[in-house]
Design a protein around this motif. Structure first.
Motif, mmCIF file in Angstrom:
data_model
loop_
_atom_site.group_PDB
_atom_site.id
_atom_site.type_symbol
_atom_site.label_atom_id
_atom_site.label_comp_id
_atom_site.label_asym_id
_atom_site.label_seq_id
_atom_site.Cartn_x
_atom_site.Cartn_y
_atom_site.Cartn_z
ATOM 1 N N ALA A 2 0.841 -1.196 0.000
ATOM 2 C CA ALA A 2 0.000 0.000 0.000
ATOM 3 C C ALA A 2 0.878 1.248 0.000
ATOM 4 O O ALA A 2 1.791 1.371 0.819
ATOM 5 N N PHE A 3 0.597 2.147 -0.947
ATOM 6 C CA PHE A 3 1.283 3.431 -0.998
ATOM 7 C C PHE A 3 0.384 4.420 -1.707
ATOM 8 O O PHE A 3 -0.602 4.041 -2.339
ATOM 9 N N ARG A 4 0.721 5.675 -1.569
ATOM 10 C CA ARG A 4 -0.028 6.716 -2.278
ATOM 11 C C ARG A 4 0.960 7.668 -2.930
ATOM 12 O O ARG A 4 2.124 7.758 -2.512
ATOM 13 N N VAL A 5 0.500 8.366 -3.934
ATOM 14 C CA VAL A 5 1.311 9.350 -4.641
ATOM 15 C C VAL A 5 0.696 10.716 -4.391
ATOM 16 O O VAL A 5 -0.491 10.918 -4.650
ATOM 17 N N ASP A 6 1.507 11.625 -3.852
ATOM 18 C CA ASP A 6 1.071 12.984 -3.511
ATOM 19 C C ASP A 6 1.955 14.006 -4.202
ATOM 20 O O ASP A 6 3.087 13.687 -4.571
ATOM 21 N N PRO A 7 1.471 15.247 -4.302
ATOM 22 C CA PRO A 7 2.374 16.308 -4.763
ATOM 23 C C PRO A 7 3.545 16.451 -3.785
ATOM 24 O O PRO A 7 3.367 16.305 -2.564
ATOM 25 N N LEU A 8 4.717 16.697 -4.313
ATOM 26 C CA LEU A 8 5.895 16.921 -3.466
ATOM 27 C C LEU A 8 5.659 18.171 -2.624
ATOM 28 O O LEU A 8 5.205 19.193 -3.142
ATOM 29 N N SER A 9 5.944 18.086 -1.326
ATOM 30 C CA SER A 9 5.715 19.225 -0.443
ATOM 31 C C SER A 9 6.973 19.527 0.369
ATOM 32 O O SER A 9 7.887 18.699 0.446
ATOM 33 N N LEU A 10 6.984 20.690 0.982
ATOM 34 C CA LEU A 10 8.128 21.081 1.810
ATOM 35 C C LEU A 10 8.379 20.084 2.934
ATOM 36 O O LEU A 10 9.512 19.892 3.352
ATOM 37 N N ALA A 11 7.333 19.425 3.410
ATOM 38 C CA ALA A 11 7.481 18.434 4.477
ATOM 39 C C ALA A 11 8.277 17.208 4.013
ATOM 40 O O ALA A 11 8.781 16.448 4.833
ATOM 41 N N TYR A 51 5.979 22.125 -13.672
ATOM 42 C CA TYR A 51 5.812 20.715 -14.007
ATOM 43 C C TYR A 51 5.389 19.965 -12.749
ATOM 44 O O TYR A 51 5.419 20.501 -11.647
ATOM 45 N N LYS A 52 5.054 18.721 -12.908
ATOM 46 C CA LYS A 52 4.621 17.894 -11.777
ATOM 47 C C LYS A 52 5.838 17.357 -11.022
ATOM 48 O O LYS A 52 6.805 16.905 -11.614
ATOM 49 N N ALA A 53 5.776 17.427 -9.689
ATOM 50 C CA ALA A 53 6.766 16.824 -8.792
ATOM 51 C C ALA A 53 5.974 16.060 -7.728
ATOM 52 O O ALA A 53 5.052 16.607 -7.130
ATOM 53 N N LEU A 54 6.330 14.800 -7.514
ATOM 54 C CA LEU A 54 5.524 13.909 -6.692
ATOM 55 C C LEU A 54 6.352 13.173 -5.648
ATOM 56 O O LEU A 54 7.543 12.944 -5.849
ATOM 57 N N SER A 55 5.685 12.772 -4.576
ATOM 58 C CA SER A 55 6.301 11.862 -3.609
ATOM 59 C C SER A 55 5.425 10.619 -3.515
ATOM 60 O O SER A 55 4.212 10.688 -3.694
ATOM 61 N N ALA A 56 6.063 9.493 -3.262
ATOM 62 C CA ALA A 56 5.350 8.248 -2.976
ATOM 63 C C ALA A 56 5.505 8.004 -1.484
ATOM 64 O O ALA A 56 6.613 8.099 -0.949
ATOM 65 N N LYS A 57 4.390 7.702 -0.819
ATOM 66 C CA LYS A 57 4.409 7.514 0.632
ATOM 67 C C LYS A 57 3.780 6.178 0.993
ATOM 68 O O LYS A 57 2.800 5.759 0.374
ATOM 69 N N ASP A 58 4.372 5.533 1.999
ATOM 70 C CA ASP A 58 3.807 4.269 2.467
ATOM 71 C C ASP A 58 2.545 4.533 3.276
ATOM 72 O O ASP A 58 2.132 5.687 3.452
#
Length: 163
Positions: A2-11, A51-58
């Motif tokens: 299980a993971f999700r893809v979110d916009p990259l954030s300062l956090a 452009y799009k910048a993303l993070s993948a999170k567990d």
């Protein structure tokens, strides 16, 4: 997994820097030889502006990878092409995360009316070359012997996916 893809954030700053530093120290996937500081994250954000910048999170919200698009060139006549990059913690590779990031980045590229994505890859990064081939990229160029890291000379491959 299980993971999700979110916009990259300062956090995501420190996790992204840590992931990239892992690849600097242990592989030929990241070209620098020296660890980067948190300023690297700011540079990434500037590079991917527009452009799009993303993070993948567990499932616990921990960043396990990131990916982004950036302009290939500032020249307006080349504006339909972007470069793509992604890095995933090694224990989370081969679990669909790279494919999910790629899918979201391709969607974004199509929305921006891009026609071509480029990936710049070390010839010593066989996993990335195989991943890109599997996902529709073809080799479109090779600069022979232009890289040297940890005393090893390598080629830089360019792979392209037409959209």
């Amino acid at each position: 997994m299980a993971f999700r893809v979110d916009p990259l954030s300062l956090a995501d700053r420190w996790a992204v820097v840590d992931i990239f530093n892992y690849y600097i120290e242990n592989t030929f996937a990241a070209f620098p030889e020296e660890r980067v500081t948190d300023e690297f994250f700011d540079w990434l954000l500037r590079l991917s502006r527009g452009y799009k910048a993303l993070s993948a999170k567990d499932k616990n919200g921990r960043v396990i990878g990131f990916g982004l698009l950036r302009a290939h060139s500032p020249v307006p006549t080349l504006s339909r092409t972007a470069e793509i990059s992604y890095f995933i913690l090694p224990e989370h590779t081969r679990k669909g995360i790279g494919g999910a990031l790629l899918e979201k980045l391709v969607e974004s590229a199509r929305t921006k009316k891009l026609t071509s994505l480029l990936a710049c890859i070390s010839s010593l990064n066989e996993g990335s070359i195989a991943f890109h081939r599997k996902n529709g990229f073809v080799e479109c160029g090779c600069f022979r012997g232009i890289g040297i890291k940890k005393g090893r000379v390598f080629d830089v491959l360019w792979m392209q996916k037409m959209l």
